[in-house]
Design a protein around this motif. Structure first.
Motif, short mmCIF file in Angstrom:
data_model
loop_
_atom_site.label_atom_id
_atom_site.label_comp_id
_atom_site.label_asym_id
_atom_site.label_seq_id
_atom_site.Cartn_x
_atom_site.Cartn_y
_atom_site.Cartn_z
N ASN A 112 3.84 9.53 -1.91
CA ASN A 112 2.89 9.45 -3.02
C ASN A 112 2.49 10.86 -3.45
O ASN A 112 1.87 11.58 -2.68
CB ASN A 112 1.64 8.66 -2.58
CG ASN A 112 0.78 8.25 -3.75
OD1 ASN A 112 1.21 8.24 -4.89
ND2 ASN A 112 -0.47 7.90 -3.46
N ARG A 144 0.85 -1.18 0.00
CA ARG A 144 0.00 0.00 0.00
C ARG A 144 0.89 1.23 0.00
O ARG A 144 1.91 1.26 0.66
CB ARG A 144 -0.92 0.04 1.24
CG ARG A 144 -1.83 -1.16 1.38
CD ARG A 144 -2.92 -1.14 0.33
NE ARG A 144 -3.91 -0.12 0.57
CZ ARG A 144 -4.90 0.17 -0.27
NH1 ARG A 144 -5.00 -0.48 -1.41
NH2 ARG A 144 -5.76 1.11 0.02
N ASN A 203 -6.20 6.01 -2.22
CA ASN A 203 -4.94 5.47 -1.69
C ASN A 203 -4.24 4.58 -2.72
O ASN A 203 -3.74 3.50 -2.41
CB ASN A 203 -5.16 4.69 -0.39
CG ASN A 203 -3.89 4.49 0.40
OD1 ASN A 203 -2.97 5.32 0.31
ND2 ASN A 203 -3.80 3.43 1.16
N LYS A 204 -4.20 5.07 -3.96
CA LYS A 204 -3.49 4.38 -5.04
C LYS A 204 -2.17 5.09 -5.31
O LYS A 204 -2.06 6.30 -5.14
CB LYS A 204 -4.33 4.34 -6.32
CG LYS A 204 -5.73 3.77 -6.13
CD LYS A 204 -5.71 2.33 -5.63
CE LYS A 204 -7.11 1.74 -5.56
NZ LYS A 204 -7.12 0.35 -5.03
N GLN A 205 -1.17 4.33 -5.75
CA GLN A 205 0.17 4.89 -5.95
C GLN A 205 0.30 5.57 -7.30
O GLN A 205 -0.21 5.09 -8.31
CB GLN A 205 1.22 3.77 -5.86
CG GLN A 205 2.65 4.23 -6.04
CD GLN A 205 3.14 5.06 -4.88
OE1 GLN A 205 3.10 4.63 -3.73
NE2 GLN A 205 3.63 6.27 -5.17
N PRO A 207 1.55 7.70 2.31
CA PRO A 207 1.12 9.05 1.90
C PRO A 207 2.28 10.01 1.66
O PRO A 207 2.24 10.81 0.72
CB PRO A 207 0.25 9.51 3.08
CG PRO A 207 -0.25 8.25 3.70
CD PRO A 207 0.87 7.26 3.54
#
Length: 470
Positions: free
Chosen positions: A169, A163, A264-266, A166
């Motif tokens: 990213n 995951r 919450n995607k990279q 933050p």
């Protein structure tokens, strides 16, 4: 039929509400907060709107809720309240292979400055089956040295995370042409596929993003475009500086960025410049690009170049003497891609013609490339040439004087240093009396503006450039 007529009337009311909002808050604020707010349904006096992210939903409700309600009531008396919800999540998908989008072959010459936000929903296209990045670009064959060790470590870390963190990213990798940015991007892609085949990764160039977006506008398939780009686990965009100056594409990229971060995607990006040096880009986009982990790849050192050549020479079909590798590492210092190409030319001549590979042979084969490398322009040469052209003392290039007769030549010299050398803005600033990089950035922008409006400046710059480049 009656239901369809009612929907069309509701959409017409929404257009009128949007027009009034745009006039009141301005086009830029409207695009930011309402650009992707979609019209929902009206039931028992309650009108529903749908926002792409929680942040946009909360902001619109808190700052514009009363005005939106008032405008709706002025055009439709049935509306008693307005509710802003999140866009419903898409239907569950089956896991699919990692996907990559190759560049679209044609590049349109003009780009629309605005774009429609509402349109009919359509099904998925055939974007789920593209070839992946080049197999030879992996972490295993990436040669690590001091100039690229941080970018390499950051890329490995991103590829190994289940995951995204933050604070990392997006991952934003920047550096000059041919220093290894694309290699690291492809390496991340391959590492994710090997570790987690079910992860959906979308890789493409920024040019492909822009061209596909324009195509979606022309064919009115923006829903399909958004479906492709906003339902992935990792989005990778190479050469993101290509989006600069393309307002509509920037807007779409901004909304895509926000949507993925919200989920919450990279996001992984590469560029030739850091976010602070990108031109013709909105401040909100610049802030977003630099909000995560920024990793730069410096110009290569002699040791790194030699190490790369040694690694590549091990796979050659003919032996390459160390003296030749050392010669190439010394002579070709700005571009790793060019360095590898030079070795390929030398090896090919050895194979196809049967010549012994020596330093003299390499000099003969690479005479054009070596002549170009020998003409490398330095900041000292630029300062001397500009000072002589404008008849000022060389010391004025580093002096604190701000008189126009001194400041303008100094700005021209900074502009030429940015154009003709591989130095970063901070490095250039140091050569001009330890000035801040923002001073250099201002000088570059100022001369670019004057080249358009002042013919004498344009002529001076072109003459100096030709003289410096020999």
């Amino acid at each position: 039929m009656e239901e369809l007529a009612g929907r069309k009337e509701l959409e017409a009311h929404w257009v009128r509400v949007c027009d009034r909002l745009r006039k009141e808050i301005g086009d830029k604020a409207f695009k930011t907060w309402f650009g992707e707010v979609e019209l929902g349904e009206l039931k028992t006096g309650k009108l529903r709107l749908y926002a792409p992210t929680r942040f946009v939903r909360d902001w619109v409700s808190r700052h514009y809720g009363d005005r939106v309600l008032a405008y709706w009531q002025s055009v439709n008396g049935e509306v008693a309240s307005v509710e802003v919800n999140l866009v419903p999540p898409p239907a569950p998908r089956r896991p699919s292979d990692i996907i990559a989008v190759p560049p679209v072959p044609s590049s349109p010459q003009s780009y629309p400055s605005s774009m429609p936000r509402l349109g009919p929903a359509i099904g998925r296209g055939a974007d789920d089956a593209f070839q992946g990045p080049e197999a030879r670009y992996t972490f295993a064959n990436f040669v690590v040295g001091k100039p690229n060790e941080f970018a390499y470590a950051a890329a490995r870390n991103i590829a190994e995370q289940d995951r995204p963190l933050p604070e990392r990213n997006p991952l934003y990798i920047f550096g000059g042409v041919g220093l290894g940015k694309t290699h690291l991007m492809h390496a991340i892609w391959h590492a994710i596929r090997e570790r987690s085949p079910q992860t959906r990764v979308l890789y493409l160039t920024a040019e492909s993003f822009v061209n596909r977006f324009i195509q979606a506008l022309r064919t009115k398939n923006t829903s399909q475009f958004k479906e492709l780009f906003r339902n992935v686990d990792v989005l990778m965009v190479d050469d993101v500086q290509f989006i600069c100056g393309k307002e509509a594409s920037q807007d779409e990229f901004f909304f895509t960025f926000n949507s993925l971060v919200e989920q919450n995607k990279q996001i992984v990006l590469s560029s030739e410049k850091p976010p602070s040096e990108l031109q013709d880009i909105e401040e909100r986009m610049r802030s977003r690009l630099g909000s995560g982990l920024v990793a730069d790849i410096h110009s290569s050192t002699y040791e790194l170049r030699l190490s790369i050549l040694q690694t590549k020479a091990e796979g050659a079909r003919v032996p390459v003497p160390v003296s030749v590798l050392e010669f190439l590492a010394h002579k070709i210092s700005t571009n790793i891609r060019e360095l590898e190409g030079a070795l390929n030319r030398v090896v090919a001549h050895g194979q196809l013609i049967g010549r012994e590979i020596t330093v003299e042979m390499a000099q003969d084969v690479l005479h054009d490339l070596l002549r170009q490398a020998d003409r490398k322009v330095t900041v000292d040469e630029i300062q001397q040439r500009v000072a002589a052209h404008y008849n000022i003392k060389l010391a004025e290039m580093s002096s604190p004087r701000r008189a126009r007769s001194v400041a303008r030549p100094r700005q021209v010299a900074m502009y030429l240093a940015k154009q003709l050398t591989t130095l970063s803005l901070p490095q250039i600033g140091k050569r001009f009396g330890n000035r801040d990089h923002t001073t250099v950035m201002h000088a570059v922008r100022k001369i670019e503006e004057l080249k358009v409006s002042d013919l004498s400046i344009a002529e001076d710059v072109e003459l100096l450039k030709r003289q410096l480049q020999g």
